[in-house]
Design an enzyme around this catalytic site. Structure first.
Site, PDB file in Angstrom:
ATOM      1  N   SER A   5       0.783  -1.289   0.005  1.00  0.00           N
ATOM      2  CA  SER A   5      -0.012  -0.046   0.017  1.00  0.00           C
ATOM      3  C   SER A   5       0.767   1.141   0.010  1.00  0.00           C
ATOM      4  CB  SER A   5      -0.943  -0.132   1.240  1.00  0.00           C
ATOM      5  OG  SER A   5      -1.755  -1.137   1.062  1.00  0.00           O
ATOM      6  N   MET A   6       1.982   1.190  -0.189  1.00  0.00           N
ATOM      7  CA  MET A   6       2.820   2.299  -0.406  1.00  0.00           C
ATOM      8  C   MET A   6       3.218   2.588  -1.726  1.00  0.00           C
ATOM      9  SD  MET A   6       3.317   3.708   2.651  1.00  0.00           S
ATOM     10  CE  MET A   6       4.671   4.692   2.343  1.00  0.00           C
TER      11      MET A   6
END
Length: 107
Positions: A68-69
């Site tokens: 999720s980065m």
């Protein structure tokens, strides 16, 4: 190339965060356009399971899973390209990706 400098106050903050359990481990790096100026690694790569020994220590080359980065990393890379004049935020997308120059819109 700049000298890599240790910053005792920063080292203490990161070491304390790892030893108190606020984070299992941390790797911090700081760089300028000329190269690395700080690095520190504290804590463990994995928390031990009950009854087991602590995992391997963090090192500056520890690999992290950054789920999720990708948006944050991609945005940072894009802004660096804007700063270098290699990307314009207002330019039509087709200029970079011709296959998206005339998208088909379904209703």
């Amino acid at each position: 190339m700049p000298t890599v400098t240790q910053v005792p106050a920063l080292d203490d903050i990161l070491r304390q965060a790892a030893s108190s359990g606020k984070v299992p481990g941390v790797v911090a790096l700081a760089a300028t356009r000329d190269g690395l100026i700080y690095h520190g690694a504290f804590g463990r790569r994995a928390l031990p399971a009950e009854g087991q020994a602590a995992g391997a220590a963090m090192t500056p080359d520890t690999v992290f899973w950054i789920a999720s980065m990708t948006k944050a990393i991609t945005s940072t890379a894009a802004m660096q390209q804007v700063e270098r004049g290699k990307l314009e935020l207002d330019a039509p997308l087709g200029k970079l990706l011709p296959e998206l120059a005339a998208p088909q819109i379904l209703e």
